[in-house]
Structures are given as structure tokens and as C-alpha cells.
Motif scaffolding. Sequence first.
Motif, mmCIF file in Angstrom:
data_model
loop_
_atom_site.group_PDB
_atom_site.id
_atom_site.type_symbol
_atom_site.label_atom_id
_atom_site.label_comp_id
_atom_site.label_asym_id
_atom_site.label_seq_id
_atom_site.Cartn_x
_atom_site.Cartn_y
_atom_site.Cartn_z
ATOM 1 N N UNK A 1 19.039 -3.298 -11.570
ATOM 2 C CA UNK A 1 17.631 -3.207 -11.174
ATOM 3 C C UNK A 1 16.775 -3.682 -12.349
ATOM 4 N N UNK A 2 16.418 -4.952 -12.303
ATOM 5 C CA UNK A 2 15.585 -5.531 -13.350
ATOM 6 C C UNK A 2 14.163 -4.987 -13.257
ATOM 7 N N UNK A 3 13.357 -5.269 -14.275
ATOM 8 C CA UNK A 3 11.968 -4.818 -14.263
ATOM 9 C C UNK A 3 11.223 -5.396 -13.064
ATOM 10 N N UNK A 4 11.451 -6.671 -12.734
ATOM 11 C CA UNK A 4 10.793 -7.284 -11.566
ATOM 12 C C UNK A 4 11.221 -6.593 -10.278
ATOM 13 N N UNK A 5 12.511 -6.262 -10.191
ATOM 14 C CA UNK A 5 13.009 -5.559 -9.003
ATOM 15 C C UNK A 5 12.378 -4.168 -8.906
ATOM 16 N N UNK A 6 12.229 -3.488 -10.041
ATOM 17 C CA UNK A 6 11.577 -2.179 -10.050
ATOM 18 C C UNK A 6 10.154 -2.286 -9.526
ATOM 19 N N UNK B 1 8.900 -4.565 -7.530
ATOM 20 C CA UNK B 1 8.929 -4.867 -6.096
ATOM 21 C C UNK B 1 9.281 -3.608 -5.294
ATOM 22 N N UNK B 2 10.251 -2.828 -5.774
ATOM 23 C CA UNK B 2 10.617 -1.589 -5.079
ATOM 24 C C UNK B 2 9.456 -0.592 -5.073
ATOM 25 N N UNK B 3 8.747 -0.481 -6.182
ATOM 26 C CA UNK B 3 7.588 0.432 -6.234
ATOM 27 C C UNK B 3 6.514 0.018 -5.229
ATOM 28 N N UNK B 4 6.190 -1.289 -5.203
ATOM 29 C CA UNK B 4 5.166 -1.771 -4.254
ATOM 30 C C UNK B 4 5.588 -1.508 -2.816
ATOM 31 N N UNK B 5 6.843 -1.792 -2.522
ATOM 32 C CA UNK B 5 7.350 -1.590 -1.164
ATOM 33 C C UNK B 5 7.325 -0.111 -0.800
ATOM 34 N N UNK B 6 7.723 0.745 -1.737
ATOM 35 C CA UNK B 6 7.705 2.192 -1.497
ATOM 36 C C UNK B 6 6.287 2.684 -1.233
ATOM 37 N N UNK B 7 5.335 2.199 -2.002
ATOM 38 C CA UNK B 7 3.940 2.615 -1.794
ATOM 39 C C UNK B 7 3.439 2.203 -0.413
ATOM 40 N N UNK B 8 3.823 1.030 0.046
ATOM 41 C CA UNK B 8 3.422 0.602 1.395
ATOM 42 C C UNK B 8 4.065 1.499 2.456
ATOM 43 N N UNK B 9 5.338 1.841 2.278
ATOM 44 C CA UNK B 9 5.985 2.735 3.234
ATOM 45 C C UNK B 9 5.283 4.088 3.251
ATOM 46 N N UNK B 10 4.993 4.633 2.065
ATOM 47 C CA UNK B 10 4.338 5.935 1.970
ATOM 48 C C UNK B 10 2.949 5.910 2.615
ATOM 49 N N UNK B 11 2.224 4.816 2.441
ATOM 50 C CA UNK B 11 0.879 4.702 3.011
ATOM 51 C C UNK B 11 0.905 4.724 4.535
ATOM 52 N N UNK B 12 2.015 4.344 5.119
ATOM 53 C CA UNK B 12 2.130 4.302 6.577
ATOM 54 C C UNK B 12 2.652 5.604 7.183
ATOM 55 N N UNK B 13 2.924 6.583 6.346
ATOM 56 C CA UNK B 13 3.469 7.847 6.844
ATOM 57 C C UNK B 13 2.342 8.834 7.151
#
Length: 118
Positions: free
Chosen positions: A68-73, A75-87
Motif C-alpha cells: 500500500x503505497x502513499x498514493x494508494x493510501x 486513493x483508499x482514504x478518498x474512496x472511504x470518505x465517499x462511501x461514508x458520506x453515502x451512509x
Amino acid sequence: MQPESTLEGQADHLVVQYLTDAGMQILARRWRCGCGEISLIARDAHITAFVHVRTRTRKSFQVPANAITFRKQQRLRRTALLWLARQPEPWHRIRFDLASVVLAPDQEPEIEYFQSVF
């Protein structure tokens, strides 16, 4: 979700079984949006875990968390925030986990699970 005939699909299936056996509830599999994908999203008591599943066909001496590179981290954080915003429900605690699965020919699958890798 990946078909179970692919390596990724097999690994996802094994990790889902591993997590449910550990008492975690699977909330989503291979959740995608415009900025990325999260392999698995699970609930561990009051913590939402975003799980990156890393699949290999042979054992290596690399540290799995290095996958899990820094760029991957980011991207995962951004994606997680979008998922959380939709809950609809509020969330309080999250973590990012890594499941490393080795699917070597003629060997039993190996799963290593790391909590809070970043």
C-alpha cells in the motif's frame, strides 16, 4: 464483486470467510466509485474497517503492508470518505486493514490479516 473463478475472487471469498468467522459483519464487497475501489468494507463492533485484499501466487519476503503505497493510501482514504458520506447512519471510528492472501498451486491458502496498517 470478482467472480470466484479469478484469483482476486478466490482471495475475496477466503477473506470474507475469515472476517465473518472472526465475528465481523461484511457491509460491502468491491465497492467502486469514480476515484477508486475498496476490496471489502466490514463492521468490527463499532469500527468500520476498510480492507485492502492483496493476492499473491507465491510467498515472498516482502512486508505485505508495503503493497500500500502513499498514493494508494490517499486513493483508499478518498474512496472511504465517499462511501461514508453515502451512509445514512453516523460513523465514529474507522480503520484501514490489509489482508494478504497467498494462493500458491498445490498448497493451502494462507491469510495474514493486519489491522490499522495506516
